[in-house]
Design an enzyme around this catalytic site. Structure first.
Site, PDB file in Angstrom:
ATOM      1  N   CYS A   1       0.813  -1.217   0.000  1.00 30.01           N
ATOM      2  CA  CYS A   1       0.000   0.000   0.000  1.00 30.01           C
ATOM      3  C   CYS A   1       0.852   1.276   0.000  1.00 30.01           C
ATOM      4  O   CYS A   1       1.570   1.527  -0.958  1.00 30.01           O
ATOM      5  CB  CYS A   1      -0.987  -0.045   1.174  1.00 30.01           C
ATOM      6  SG  CYS A   1      -2.400   1.069   0.975  1.00 30.01           S
TER       7      CYS A   1
ATOM      8  N   HIS B   1      -2.980  -5.759   1.019  1.00 31.39           N
ATOM      9  CA  HIS B   1      -2.399  -5.932   2.353  1.00 31.39           C
ATOM     10  C   HIS B   1      -2.386  -7.396   2.789  1.00 31.39           C
ATOM     11  O   HIS B   1      -3.276  -7.833   3.523  1.00 31.39           O
ATOM     12  CB  HIS B   1      -3.232  -5.157   3.380  1.00 31.39           C
ATOM     13  CG  HIS B   1      -3.116  -3.680   3.328  1.00 31.39           C
ATOM     14  ND1 HIS B   1      -2.157  -2.981   4.029  1.00 31.39           N
ATOM     15  CD2 HIS B   1      -3.852  -2.749   2.674  1.00 31.39           C
ATOM     16  CE1 HIS B   1      -2.304  -1.685   3.821  1.00 31.39           C
ATOM     17  NE2 HIS B   1      -3.330  -1.516   2.994  1.00 31.39           N
TER      18      HIS B   1
ATOM     19  N   GLU C   1      -0.637  -8.668   5.064  1.00 30.39           N
ATOM     20  CA  GLU C   1      -0.510  -8.722   6.518  1.00 30.39           C
ATOM     21  C   GLU C   1      -1.876  -8.701   7.197  1.00 30.39           C
ATOM     22  O   GLU C   1      -1.996  -9.064   8.375  1.00 30.39           O
ATOM     23  CB  GLU C   1       0.366  -7.566   7.024  1.00 30.39           C
ATOM     24  CG  GLU C   1      -0.258  -6.185   7.021  1.00 30.39           C
ATOM     25  CD  GLU C   1      -0.220  -5.496   5.665  1.00 30.39           C
ATOM     26  OE1 GLU C   1      -0.554  -4.288   5.611  1.00 30.39           O
ATOM     27  OE2 GLU C   1       0.133  -6.144   4.655  1.00 30.39           O
TER      28      GLU C   1
END
EC number: 6.3.5.3
Length: 222
Positions: A86, A194, A196
């Site tokens: 991002c 993302h 994560e």
């Protein structure tokens, strides 16, 4: 294995990234943007999502010129691993570590949803845990995620198999559906989604976890 997560004013995914690194086995340190050096022995640097410096000027433009940016670039230049989701992807393009630019989404609206990505290559540490052509579900949350580059750059990325992920249905107008790209040595990955945020069952999905395990495996095997 040692990892560092850079922290800028406005970062809001730094802790998420640190949690994912630690879950993959990395001893992880947070590094403030005013530092000029990374801790010794760092294998992997994470450049997190968020709104570094409030996205003033252009997203990532100020962060790319912050005190820590020189150490980040030096780490990449010497072959260290860098993962940048991002806002991190925006920072790497502004720093010249990856080609192209991230523009406003085609619809001029912030997008926050889970997006289906197709794995385009498996010859990098980041993608070796997937199958080529595999579709994974990864969250996106951005206003400037429209990856743009000139025709020559797009042709080079495709020809060198450096497009890591593509959107199955492009949500933001990104050229050629590109969601993430690799550096020429395949050790730097920038992507708008993302992973994560999809690396623990409590997130509602774990499709992102293989990315972090892949880098850890590459370091252990080296």
């Amino acid at each position: 294995m040692k990892a560092a997560v850079l922290v800028f004013p406005g970062s809001n995914c730094d802790r998420d990234l640190a949690v994912a690194f630690r879950a993959a086995g990395f001893d992880t340190t947070m590094v403030w943007h005013k530092e000029t050096d990374l801790p010794s022995g760092i294998d992997l640097v994470g450049v997190p999502g968020g709104f570094s410096y409030g996205d003033y000027l252009r997203c990532g433009a100020i962060a790319a010129r912050s005190p820590i940016a020189g150490a980040l670039k030096a780490h990449g230049d010497r072959g260290g691993f860098v993962f940048a989701p991002c806002n991190g992807f925006q920072i790497l393009t502004e720093a010249g570590m990856l080609p192209g630019a991230l523009l406003r989404n085609a619809g001029l609206k912030y997008i926050c949803e889970t997006s289906a990505l197709r794995v385009e290559e498996t010859e990098s540490a980041f993608t070796q845990g997937y199958d080529r052509g595999q579709v994974i579900d990864i969250p996106i949350a951005h206003h400037e995620g429209n990856y743009t580059a000139d025709a020559e750059t797009i042709a080079r990325l495709n020809g060198e198999n450096r497009v890591a992920f593509r959107y199955v249905a492009t949500p933001n107008g990104a050229t050629d559906g590109i969601a993430g790209i690799l550096s020429d040595n395949r050790r730097v990955l920038g992507m708008m989604p993302h992973p994560e945020r999809a690396s623990d069952p409590l997130h509602g999905g774990t499709d992102g976890a293989a990315l972090f395990r892949g880098v850890a495996q590459a370091l252990v095997s080296a």
